[in-house]
Design a protein around this motif. Structure first.
Motif: not given
Length: 344
Positions: A26-29, A75-76, A82-87, A126-129
């Motif tokens: 639910e918190d991912e894309a 958020s998206v 998009i690009v994505s952070r990796l944390n 994760e969408a927050k990335q």
């Protein structure tokens, strides 16, 4: 979906085959991969030199389009570039996390190493990335944001290039070529790129094109003598070591001015190096080691790319579909690739 899967830690154990399309929480894309850069670490996986979970889909320098989002994501939205952070999977409670450095969390799981990566048609993350990418940026250039962020973190946040610095960059690979540009943008008065014979055909000329004021070949020139003559025997302000070569590290220490700075980006293939530590101590040098990229460095990278302050298009020399992975890795082995990008 089709994906490139690593099935053994031995050399050349990559296989292009069907893999399950990833589910997303639910918190991912769910991201449809449009382009993914070939990192040097990926090539070392191909040659058997890097340990990962097995089996695994490698790849972490990716750019794509949001295909779907979980119920909790705001958020998206589908269609966003998009690009994505990796944390991924960081704890949020350790000192690195609490000081804004989740990339140094011991629990971090980077895609392509401990969890499924981007050498595939899709990835769930994760969408927050995610960071939205300007429509004007081609996907293949978006796939270079991750190395841009590495340099932004090391050069701007840690070593902190200063106005009028004279900078020497050892290693004119993708990271070194980005360093050249970012150093000039942020005030360096002179940037000198140092390579070897293998860099003469493509990388050193490209370094000149991208802003290096001088290029040198360490196998044909006495780098220390040339640099000290140029600087009136004072030495340079900042050395960026992106080659991981023992000889380059020691030359860098010798050509730095007293209280100069060395930014260490290259990762040696062996655990120990013979370094002229006494010289570094007597000069009171500042040695700054930098690994991966901070969260904010991605925003810096995306901004620079969006306003065309950085030229990454000139660095991308090879583009292949994932199915032609062997040809890509063969070209890398032959030294023909500056930056390679897969287009799933």
């Amino acid at each position: 979906m089709k994906a490139l899967v690593r099935k053994s830690l031995e050399a050349e154990q990559f296989f292009y085959e069907e893999a399950p399309k990833p589910a997303y929480d639910e918190d991912e894309a769910l991201i449809r991969i449009k382009a993914v850069g070939v990192c040097g670490t990926d090539y070392h996986m191909w040659t058997g030199g890097v340990a990962t979970n097995i089996p695994i889909i490698p790849g972490h320098e990716f750019c794509g389009v949001v295909e779907a989002v979980g119920a909790g994501v705001t958020s998206v939205k589908p269609g966003d570039r998009i690009v994505s952070r990796l944390n991924i999977a960081v704890c949020g409670t350790c000192r690195p996390c609490l000081t804004g450095n989740p990339h140094m969390c011991v629990h971090r799981e980077c895609p392509g190493f401990k969890r499924e990566g981007a050498y595939a048609e899709y990835i769930a993350i994760e969408a927050k990335q995610l960071i939205k990418l300007n429509d004007s940026v081609p996907f293949e250039e978006g796939a270079v944001v991750e190395p841009l962020a590495i340099v932004a973190h090391s050069l701007l946040e840690r070593a902190k290039v200063e106005p009028e610095d004279t900078v020497v960059v050892f290693g004119p690979g993708p990271i070194g070529l980005i360093v050249i540009q970012m150093a000039k943008i942020n005030g360096a008065s002179r940037v000198i790129a140092v390579g070897t014979d293998v860099d003469e055909a493509m990388r050193l000329p490209l370094a000149s094109k991208l802003g290096a004021d001088l290029t040198l070949n360490a196998q044909k020139q006495d780098i220390e003598a040339v640099i000290m003559e140029i600087t009136g025997e004072k030495g340079v302000d900042l050395v960026v070591e992106a080659s991981a070569a023992e000889a380059a590290i020691n030359t860098g220490i010798r050509i730095l001015r007293r209280q100069g700075r060395m930014c260490v980006l290259g990762l040696p293939s062996k655990p120990r190096s013979n370094v002229c530590w006494l010289t570094a101590a007597e000069k009171s040098l500042n040695l700054v080691f930098s690994y991966s990229s901070s969260p904010w460095s991605w925003n810096i990278a995306v901004s620079m790319l969006s306003r065309r302050a950085i030229d990454v298009a000139s660095m991308i020399t090879h583009r292949y579909p994932l199915a032609d992975y062997r040809e890509m890795f063969d070209k890398i082995k032959q030294g023909e690739v500056v930056k390679g990008v897969f287009l799933p």
